[in-house]
Design a protein around this motif. Structure first.
Motif, PDB file in Angstrom:
ATOM      1  N   GLN A  58       0.831  -1.199   0.000  1.00 27.44           N
ATOM      2  CA  GLN A  58       0.000   0.000   0.000  1.00 27.44           C
ATOM      3  C   GLN A  58       0.869   1.254   0.000  1.00 27.44           C
ATOM      4  N   THR A  59       0.238   2.341  -0.467  1.00 31.46           N
ATOM      5  CA  THR A  59       0.976   3.600  -0.601  1.00 31.46           C
ATOM      6  C   THR A  59       1.489   4.107   0.747  1.00 31.46           C
ATOM      7  N   HIS A  60       0.656   3.994   1.784  1.00 28.18           N
ATOM      8  CA  HIS A  60       1.085   4.536   3.082  1.00 28.18           C
ATOM      9  C   HIS A  60       2.297   3.789   3.633  1.00 28.18           C
ATOM     10  N   GLU A  61       2.452   2.499   3.281  1.00 29.49           N
ATOM     11  CA  GLU A  61       3.625   1.747   3.730  1.00 29.49           C
ATOM     12  C   GLU A  61       4.893   2.285   3.069  1.00 29.49           C
ATOM     13  N   ALA A  62       4.773   2.625   1.770  1.00 24.16           N
ATOM     14  CA  ALA A  62       5.926   3.184   1.054  1.00 24.16           C
ATOM     15  C   ALA A  62       6.298   4.554   1.628  1.00 24.16           C
ATOM     16  N   VAL A  63       5.277   5.359   1.920  1.00 23.04           N
ATOM     17  CA  VAL A  63       5.532   6.701   2.468  1.00 23.04           C
ATOM     18  C   VAL A  63       6.125   6.607   3.874  1.00 23.04           C
ATOM     19  N   ASP A  64       5.629   5.679   4.697  1.00 25.69           N
ATOM     20  CA  ASP A  64       6.179   5.480   6.039  1.00 25.69           C
ATOM     21  C   ASP A  64       7.650   5.086   5.965  1.00 25.69           C
ATOM     22  N   TYR A  65       7.985   4.280   4.957  1.00 25.30           N
ATOM     23  CA  TYR A  65       9.380   3.870   4.760  1.00 25.30           C
ATOM     24  C   TYR A  65      10.242   5.088   4.419  1.00 25.30           C
ATOM     25  N   CYS A  66       9.685   5.965   3.562  1.00 22.03           N
ATOM     26  CA  CYS A  66      10.434   7.162   3.162  1.00 22.03           C
ATOM     27  C   CYS A  66      10.648   8.104   4.347  1.00 22.03           C
ATOM     28  N   GLU A  67       9.620   8.239   5.188  1.00 27.18           N
ATOM     29  CA  GLU A  67       9.669   9.221   6.275  1.00 27.18           C
ATOM     30  C   GLU A  67      10.395   8.701   7.517  1.00 27.18           C
ATOM     31  N   ASP A  68      10.167   7.418   7.840  1.00 31.63           N
ATOM     32  CA  ASP A  68      10.696   6.888   9.106  1.00 31.63           C
ATOM     33  C   ASP A  68      11.589   5.670   8.929  1.00 31.63           C
ATOM     34  N   SER A  69      11.870   5.311   7.689  1.00 26.71           N
ATOM     35  CA  SER A  69      12.675   4.118   7.378  1.00 26.71           C
ATOM     36  C   SER A  69      12.126   2.863   8.041  1.00 26.71           C
ATOM     37  N   LYS A  70      10.766   2.791   8.046  1.00 25.70           N
ATOM     38  CA  LYS A  70      10.126   1.609   8.636  1.00 25.70           C
ATOM     39  C   LYS A  70      10.326   0.405   7.719  1.00 25.70           C
ATOM     40  N   THR A  71      10.729  -0.691   8.280  1.00 25.08           N
ATOM     41  CA  THR A  71      10.917  -1.903   7.485  1.00 25.08           C
ATOM     42  C   THR A  71       9.608  -2.674   7.385  1.00 25.08           C
ATOM     43  N   LYS A  72       9.536  -3.507   6.344  1.00 27.43           N
ATOM     44  CA  LYS A  72       8.320  -4.323   6.142  1.00 27.43           C
ATOM     45  C   LYS A  72       8.363  -5.548   7.035  1.00 27.43           C
ATOM     46  N   ASN A  73       7.170  -5.957   7.514  1.00 27.92           N
ATOM     47  CA  ASN A  73       7.113  -7.234   8.214  1.00 27.92           C
ATOM     48  C   ASN A  73       7.035  -8.355   7.189  1.00 27.92           C
ATOM     49  N   LYS A  74       7.018  -9.614   7.646  1.00 32.89           N
ATOM     50  CA  LYS A  74       7.096 -10.760   6.730  1.00 32.89           C
ATOM     51  C   LYS A  74       5.892 -10.851   5.802  1.00 32.89           C
ATOM     52  N   ILE A  75       4.694 -10.591   6.323  1.00 33.76           N
ATOM     53  CA  ILE A  75       3.501 -10.701   5.478  1.00 33.76           C
ATOM     54  C   ILE A  75       3.480  -9.590   4.427  1.00 33.76           C
ATOM     55  N   GLN A  76       3.912  -8.379   4.814  1.00 39.98           N
ATOM     56  CA  GLN A  76       3.985  -7.277   3.844  1.00 39.98           C
ATOM     57  C   GLN A  76       4.995  -7.591   2.750  1.00 39.98           C
ATOM     58  N   GLU A  77       6.124  -8.144   3.146  1.00 38.64           N
ATOM     59  CA  GLU A  77       7.152  -8.483   2.169  1.00 38.64           C
ATOM     60  C   GLU A  77       6.672  -9.584   1.226  1.00 38.64           C
ATOM     61  N   LYS A  78       5.981 -10.578   1.773  1.00 43.09           N
ATOM     62  CA  LYS A  78       5.495 -11.693   0.955  1.00 43.09           C
ATOM     63  C   LYS A  78       4.489 -11.219  -0.081  1.00 43.09           C
ATOM     64  N   ILE A  79       3.526 -10.375   0.359  1.00 48.73           N
ATOM     65  CA  ILE A  79       2.472  -9.921  -0.556  1.00 48.73           C
ATOM     66  C   ILE A  79       3.038  -8.975  -1.609  1.00 48.73           C
ATOM     67  N   SER A  80       3.934  -8.072  -1.182  1.00 44.84           N
ATOM     68  CA  SER A  80       4.456  -7.081  -2.127  1.00 44.84           C
ATOM     69  C   SER A  80       5.322  -7.708  -3.206  1.00 44.84           C
ATOM     70  N   LEU A  81       5.906  -8.868  -2.935  1.00 41.55           N
ATOM     71  CA  LEU A  81       6.827  -9.504  -3.892  1.00 41.55           C
ATOM     72  C   LEU A  81       6.260 -10.773  -4.513  1.00 41.55           C
ATOM     73  N   GLN A  82       5.031 -11.149  -4.159  1.00 43.77           N
ATOM     74  CA  GLN A  82       4.458 -12.409  -4.657  1.00 43.77           C
ATOM     75  C   GLN A  82       4.360 -12.393  -6.179  1.00 43.77           C
ATOM     76  N   SER A  83       4.748 -13.492  -6.800  1.00 45.46           N
ATOM     77  CA  SER A  83       4.651 -13.616  -8.258  1.00 45.46           C
ATOM     78  C   SER A  83       4.537 -15.083  -8.625  1.00 45.46           C
ATOM     79  N   LYS A  84       3.801 -15.361  -9.691  1.00 45.70           N
ATOM     80  CA  LYS A  84       3.672 -16.761 -10.125  1.00 45.70           C
ATOM     81  C   LYS A  84       4.964 -17.285 -10.747  1.00 45.70           C
ATOM     82  N   THR A  85       5.895 -16.343 -11.074  1.00 46.64           N
ATOM     83  CA  THR A  85       7.173 -16.767 -11.664  1.00 46.64           C
ATOM     84  C   THR A  85       8.220 -16.992 -10.593  1.00 46.64           C
TER      85      THR A  85
END
Length: 580
Positions: free
Chosen positions: A553-580
């Motif tokens: 989601q957009t707010h997660e990207a903005v939070d990363y830009c503002e506070d360098s917040k890292t993604k948790n495991k579920i966020q990382e899995k969903i953001s990078l999921q691909s059938k390939t």
């Protein structure tokens, strides 16, 4: 194997689906609808044949065999097939351009045209090209139909006025009519106007009454019993009795090439008309599914077989289909019954129609095409969508002043141009956070509610990214980056609306990211959907952008830009999921 073969037969011959399940309760509606439509087909068929430039009997032929074949093969159970005013006009305008020397050649060309149109429809059906009808946008169809209705009306004025007109195009026809207005046959004019008034009065009394047939019968009786033939009244004349005979087509290479543009135009127009009606009927009844590809095959085989029995191109008729629905037709049996009514007329009643005034057929056509002129829709477009309004007007004027085929072709090309223009210059929004929330909205629409940061640019691109708009995307992004100035550190692309990125756009995106990195600006992706994530992987952009720069989601990207917040495991899995 047997089950698969049976399913295939039902798909190509839908009668095998509904006939075994036919109920006694269907009979009343089918008989009522079939008889009423059959009665309508007789005057309409003869009138529409006149529009096509053919002897009236060919309209009855076009109402016979195609109607029967469609009952066997059509997926819509309520469409009424036969001659149609608009298609008849296209036939007339197209064949007139060939400058055929005699009536026999003209008839042969019209019959071969039905075969050609049917062949194209059948081929398109087997190639599953039913989707092509979607390229006929409503503004194009509306403008074309309204103009065609006026062209039809103008072509019938000579029968109402009882004058001879040699011109073929609409403008020349109108000029010739004005020049010869002094030669008007008073008897033809009175009968034509009387026919129009009588049809309208009967319709006003009860919409279901066969007004056209009633006027035909009354005019025949008047001509037969009253001494009015001495006034040079134009009559239909002798009509051959009996069913149409089987005849093979004789065509050479020149016929195929000369008729191809006309056949292609008729194929698209007739299919678009038929599918529009079929879908409307399907939605209203909600009892069966209309298969676009099977409709193409059904219309194709109906025209092919019909052409061997002296039928010119046939299609679904709007008024007759409406009667089918209103009278309670349930299955294709209604079409079989209406064809039977036409067959009995050809066998036993054609001598009576020789006394029918041509002015009455002209009156029937004028009343019928009046309903094709749509004024309400252009007014709505003018208020809501100016670009589509001008598309409608341009199609209307082209059809009216230049020609039928040119009108629809230019209309379609112009509508495709508008489509290409829209997708080449799609909507781009610069987003900001709604104060106190995680919602990100267009800063233009929410000027007083959004907050933005000088170091972050959030951009949403509302279209697929492809070779036609990649340069537009780059130009707009560069403009926004320049506007942000040297404080900019992050560019966040909201990719929720991007469903595809082609190879050209992927290369452009790669160069943009490299240029941003040189300037010390990070590029982040938020909200990319599955198919787009697959492209990021297959194109190698995933490594150029960096997996750590993908967010759900957009707010997660903005939070990363503002506070360098890292993604948790579920966020990382969903953001990078691909059938390939």
């Amino acid at each position: 194997m047997l089950i698969t073969f049976a399913a295939m037969l039902k798909r190509y011959f839908p009668i095998l689906d509904w006939l075994p399940n036919y109920k006694k309760s269907y009979w009343q509606g089918d008989i009522s609808a079939g008889f009423t439509v059959g009665i309508m087909l007789i005057p309409q068929g003869m009138a529409y044949a006149l529009i096509a430039g053919l002897p009236p009997v060919y309209g009855l032929y076009a109402a016979l065999v195609p109607n029967l074949i469609y009952a066997l093969t059509g997926s819509s159970r309520k469409l009424a097939i036969g001659p149609v005013a608009l298609d008849s006009l296209i036939v007339a305008s197209g064949l007139a351009a060939l400058k055929l020397t005699n009536l026999e050649d003209y008839i042969a060309a019209a019959l071969f045209l039905a075969f050609f149109v049917g062949l194209l429809q059948l081929t398109m059906g087997f190639l599953k090209m039913g989707f092509l009808a979607n390229f006929l946008s409503r503004p194009v169809v509306s403008g074309f139909t309204s103009a065609a209705a006026l062209v039809i009306a103008i072509s019938q004025l000579k029968y109402i006025l009882g004058i001879s007109v040699e011109s073929l195009d609409t403008t020349s026809t109108l000029l010739e009519i004005f020049e010869k207005i002094g030669q008007t046959n008073t008897l033809d004019l009175l009968i034509g106007l009387g026919g129009i008034v009588l049809i309208l009065l009967i319709k006003r009394l009860h919409r279901k009454l066969p007004a056209a047939m009633a006027v035909v019968i009354l005019s025949i009786l008047a001509v037969y019993y009253l001494p009015i033939q001495g006034g040079n009244l134009a009559l239909v004349g002798e009509i051959p009795s009996g069913l149409p005979s089987f005849e093979m087509h004789i065509a050479n290479t020149d016929d195929w090439s000369r008729l191809f543009p006309l056949a292609l135009t008729l194929t698209f127009i007739s299919f678009a008309e038929a599918m529009t009606m079929a879908k409307a009927v399907e939605e209203k009844s909600n009892q069966y599914y209309t298969d676009a590809n099977q409709e193409l095959r059904a219309l194709g085989i109906s025209n092919i077989v019909g052409s061997f029995f002296q039928s010119y191109p046939a299609n679904a008729g709007l008024s007759r289909t409406a009667v089918n629905v209103n009278e309670g037709a349930k299955t294709g049996m209604a079409s079989v019954i209406s064809a039977l009514v036409v067959a009995l007329t050809l066998l036993f009643l054609t001598p009576f129609f020789s006394y029918l005034p041509k002015a009455i057929l002209g009156a029937i056509i004028l009343v019928a095409v009046y309903n094709l002129i749509d004024i309400k829709y252009p007014v709505e477009l003018f208020k809501q969508r100016k670009d589509e309004f001008f598309l409608l007007v341009f199609t209307f004027l082209t059809t009216l002043l230049i020609g039928i085929s040119e009108g629809i072709i230019i209309g379609v090309l112009l509508s495709l141009f508008l489509l290409i223009n829209r997708i080449s210059n799609p909507h781009i929004a610069i987003l900001g956070r709604i104060q106190g929330t995680d919602y990100f909205k267009n800063i233009v629409r929410f000027q007083n509610e959004v907050e933005t940061k000088p170091e972050t640019l959030i951009l949403r691109f509302d279209a697929q990214l492809f070779f036609g708009n990649k340069d537009y995307f780059k130009k707009e992004l560069s403009k926004q980056i320049k506007a942000k100035g040297e404080a900019l550190k992050y560019v966040v692309l909201n990719a929720e609306s991007i469903n595809y990125i082609d190879s050209s756009a992927a290369k452009t995106l790669e160069r943009i990211i490299e240029e941003l990195h040189v300037k010390g600006i990070e590029f982040l992706i938020a909200g990319a959907i599955g198919p787009t994530r697959d492209i990021f992987y297959s194109s190698g952009l995933i490594d150029i952008i960096g997996k750590e720069n993908f967010f759900v989601q957009t707010h997660e990207a903005v939070d990363y830009c503002e506070d360098s917040k890292t993604k948790n495991k579920i966020q990382e899995k969903i953001s990078l999921q691909s059938k390939t």
